[in-house]
Write an enzyme that holds these catalytic residues in place. Structure first.
Site, PDB file in Angstrom:
ATOM      1  N   THR A   1      -2.418 -14.054  22.819  1.00 60.58           N
ATOM      2  CA  THR A   1      -2.380 -14.760  24.105  1.00 60.58           C
ATOM      3  C   THR A   1      -0.972 -14.739  24.724  1.00 60.58           C
ATOM      4  O   THR A   1      -0.797 -14.375  25.887  1.00 60.58           O
ATOM      5  CB  THR A   1      -2.805 -16.230  23.881  1.00 60.58           C
ATOM      6  OG1 THR A   1      -4.016 -16.216  23.134  1.00 60.58           O
ATOM      7  CG2 THR A   1      -3.001 -16.973  25.163  1.00 60.58           C
ATOM      8  N   VAL A   2       0.034 -15.117  23.941  1.00 57.80           N
ATOM      9  CA  VAL A   2       1.396 -15.215  24.499  1.00 57.80           C
ATOM     10  C   VAL A   2       1.993 -13.819  24.705  1.00 57.80           C
ATOM     11  O   VAL A   2       2.636 -13.543  25.732  1.00 57.80           O
ATOM     12  CB  VAL A   2       2.307 -16.072  23.580  1.00 57.80           C
ATOM     13  CG1 VAL A   2       3.724 -16.142  24.139  1.00 57.80           C
ATOM     14  CG2 VAL A   2       1.726 -17.473  23.419  1.00 57.80           C
TER      15      VAL A   2
ATOM     16  N   GLU B   1      12.788 -21.203  23.316  1.00 55.28           N
ATOM     17  CA  GLU B   1      12.296 -22.075  24.389  1.00 55.28           C
ATOM     18  C   GLU B   1      10.782 -22.258  24.319  1.00 55.28           C
ATOM     19  O   GLU B   1      10.253 -23.345  24.583  1.00 55.28           O
ATOM     20  CB  GLU B   1      12.692 -21.474  25.750  1.00 55.28           C
ATOM     21  CG  GLU B   1      12.332 -22.316  26.951  1.00 55.28           C
ATOM     22  CD  GLU B   1      13.086 -23.647  26.989  1.00 55.28           C
ATOM     23  OE1 GLU B   1      12.435 -24.667  26.720  1.00 55.28           O
ATOM     24  OE2 GLU B   1      14.291 -23.664  27.276  1.00 55.28           O
TER      25      GLU B   1
ATOM     26  N   ASP C   1       1.983 -30.601  14.569  1.00 55.01           N
ATOM     27  CA  ASP C   1       2.521 -29.735  15.632  1.00 55.01           C
ATOM     28  C   ASP C   1       3.559 -30.514  16.472  1.00 55.01           C
ATOM     29  O   ASP C   1       4.655 -30.002  16.751  1.00 55.01           O
ATOM     30  CB  ASP C   1       1.345 -29.255  16.502  1.00 55.01           C
ATOM     31  CG  ASP C   1       1.797 -28.448  17.699  1.00 55.01           C
ATOM     32  OD1 ASP C   1       2.208 -27.299  17.512  1.00 55.01           O
ATOM     33  OD2 ASP C   1       1.744 -28.980  18.834  1.00 55.01           O
TER      34      ASP C   1
ATOM     35  N   LYS D   1       7.792 -29.971  16.945  1.00 51.41           N
ATOM     36  CA  LYS D   1       8.488 -29.866  18.230  1.00 51.41           C
ATOM     37  C   LYS D   1       9.558 -30.953  18.378  1.00 51.41           C
ATOM     38  O   LYS D   1      10.667 -30.679  18.843  1.00 51.41           O
ATOM     39  CB  LYS D   1       7.473 -29.944  19.367  1.00 51.41           C
ATOM     40  CG  LYS D   1       6.508 -28.747  19.378  1.00 51.41           C
ATOM     41  CD  LYS D   1       5.331 -28.976  20.318  1.00 51.41           C
ATOM     42  CE  LYS D   1       4.347 -27.820  20.286  1.00 51.41           C
ATOM     43  NZ  LYS D   1       3.064 -28.135  20.905  1.00 51.41           N
TER      44      LYS D   1
ATOM     45  N   GLY E   1      -0.673 -21.946  26.695  1.00 49.47           N
ATOM     46  CA  GLY E   1      -1.330 -20.991  27.580  1.00 49.47           C
ATOM     47  C   GLY E   1      -0.518 -19.721  27.714  1.00 49.47           C
ATOM     48  O   GLY E   1       0.686 -19.696  27.445  1.00 49.47           O
TER      49      GLY E   1
HETATM   50  N1  HSE Z   1      -1.646 -26.583  19.830  1.00 48.47           N
HETATM   51  C1  HSE Z   1      -0.609 -26.895  20.754  1.00 48.47           C
HETATM   52  C2  HSE Z   1      -1.067 -28.010  21.680  1.00 48.47           C
HETATM   53  C3  HSE Z   1      -0.197 -25.750  21.629  1.00 48.47           C
HETATM   54  O1  HSE Z   1      -2.212 -28.465  21.623  1.00 48.47           O
HETATM   55  O2  HSE Z   1      -0.263 -28.440  22.486  1.00 48.47           O
HETATM   56  C4  HSE Z   1       0.913 -24.934  21.105  1.00 48.47           C
HETATM   57  O3  HSE Z   1       1.947 -25.639  20.563  1.00 48.47           O
END
Ligand code: HSE
Length: 436
Positions: A13-14, A129, A201, A205, A302
């Site tokens: 995707t990316v 980023e 996740d 971050k 996305g």
């Molecule tokens: N799985 C992550 C989310 C997207 O739901 O935000 C990529 O980090």
């Protein structure tokens, strides 16, 4: 000048978004970067699919090491994910003197110290980023835009899947499990959603943002994690009656004793902009001494939003790679020999305020006993809401909002309240942040 040559490891995707946007905006990107940026090699196990995306002018291989071994490649873009082969390939690319761009938050949050040290030693850049909040340029903002400031705290909705689930639970009054199934059917949640719904996740971050904001090493292992799986629709309703929304926040704060680093569901005043970030969108608030509070909002995932971040890193590296490594922007914003040793605080030492919901017997003196325990612990009450007992019911729900107190005191008070014979079910505790 000869264009910068890029090799993509993975064209899902990316990767396909990166290829598409680089081609579409080629002229404008070149005017900004000062020279062309071209994807000349792609490695992917699905050769046929990769060739159908990039066409005949790009060399497609099924062995990523062929990209790393190619002396013409300047930048390797790692889009494989995870800590396995991705870690080996990133370290090999650095070893071969390539700059690396990655969207891999898990890899950097867990192994960042090793990877950044290897890059520093080799004089190459590792840019990421795209690893935090997709298309929102939050790394750039924290590392460069706010460089004049002493950052005090940051708080973000940095997982779109869980924000979508919470938005649906609130809008439709549905239970977590039902919304999760719906989100999976719509493609908003993975078949195995564990990393998203358990807060992993988001913790990856916020670990990266915390390191850049405060100049501390990445320390994912010390982050406190609590997901949204136990959240009940009734708490979202009660919170709303009290003027709050519940969001899964990644929070990092600087205190005199150390750094708070935590992910958990959190009540946020409904009037804050961040409380109104709905669906799969992301947003990060940063509070700093000179600028005050700033808010960054956009798509956190996305194809093209994430490609936007990957390409911003490609342009940065293109501009900076001829600069003396010591005069480049440091990977983690602060110079490697000027990192702070402030500890990451255990959750017991975190100071925050609370929402408590308890199922209690509808009898005289119950409220007095509960508030007595809070008073003895020096925990100040901000608001109380009691549901009117239904016809024939002998119990009711008591909801208490508190002012700030240290988590250890609150845990002890909850243990004591739980032992009251008039408290009939496990007490629900959700943390609350005013973000003002
Ligand atoms: N799985 C992550 C989310 C997207 O739901 O935000 C990529 O980090």
């Amino acid at each position: 000048m000869k264009p910068i040559q890029v090799g993509l490891l993975g064209i899902g995707t990316v990767g396909s978004g990166t290829f598409e946007v680089l081609n579409r905006n080629q002229e404008e990107i070149q005017r900004r970067a000062g020279r062309g940026i071209e994807v000349t090699m792609v490695a992917d196990l699905d050769l046929a699919r990769a060739k159908s995306i990039v066409g005949a002018n790009v060399q497609v291989v099924d062995d990523a090491r062929k990209i790393i071994a190619n002396p013409d490649i300047d930048i390797v873009v790692e889009l494989i994910g995870g800590y396995g082969i991705a870690k080996q390939l990133v370290l090999e690319a650095i070893g071969a003197g390539k700059h690396v761009v990655t969207a891999n938050k898990a890899l950097l949050a867990v192994h960042g110290t090793e990877i950044f040290a290897a890059a520093h030693k080799k004089g190459v850049m590792v840019a990421f980023e795209a690893a935090v909040a997709g298309g929102i340029p939050i790394i750039k903002a924290l590392r460069e835009g706010l460089t004049a400031n002493r950052i005090q705290w940051l708080a973000g909705i940095i997982n779109g899947t869980t924000n979508f689930i919470l938005s649906e639970m609130r809008d439709k009054g549905l239970a977590f499990d039902d919304v999760l199934k719906q989100a999976q059917a719509l493609g908003y949640a993975e078949a195995d959603p564990t990393f998203d719904i358990e807060g992993v996740d988001a913790a990856h971050k916020v670990t990266l943002m915390s390191a850049i904001a405060f100049g501390v090493p990445v320390q994912f292992d010390k982050a406190y994690l609590e997901g949204i799986t136990k959240l009940e629709a009734q708490d979202i309703r009660y919170a709303e009656q009290l003027g709050y929304r519940i969001k899964l926040l990644g929070i990092s704060k600087r205190t005199a004793a150390g750094i708070e680093l935590r992910v958990h569901p959190c009540l946020v005043p409904a009037k804050r902009l961040i409380a109104n970030v709905e669906g799969a969108m992301n947003a990060v608030m940063v509070h700093a001494d000179a600028v005050g509070t700033t808010l960054y909002y956009g798509k956190g995932a996305g194809s093209e939003p994430t490609a936007s971040a990957v390409i911003a890193d490609l342009v940065d590296i293109t501009r900076l790679h001829t600069a003396d490594p010591l005069n480049r922007v440091p990977h983690l914003a602060f110079q490697p020999d000027a990192m702070s040793s402030l500890p990451i605080l255990p959750m017991a030492d975190v100071v925050t305020s609370y929402y408590l919901r308890m199922r209690v017997a509808d009898q005289a003196g119950v409220l007095a006993k509960v508030t007595g325990i809070l008073a003895n612990a020096d925990i100040s009450i901000d608001a109380v809401l009691q549901r009117e007992a239904g016809e024939g019911e002998s119990h009711t729900d008591l909801i208490i909002l508190t002012h700030d107190c240290v988590e250890a005191k609150m845990s002890q008070a909850i243990t004591e309240m739980q032992q009251l014979s008039t408290v009939l079910a496990p007490i629900i505790r959700i943390r609350k942040e005013e973000l003002n």
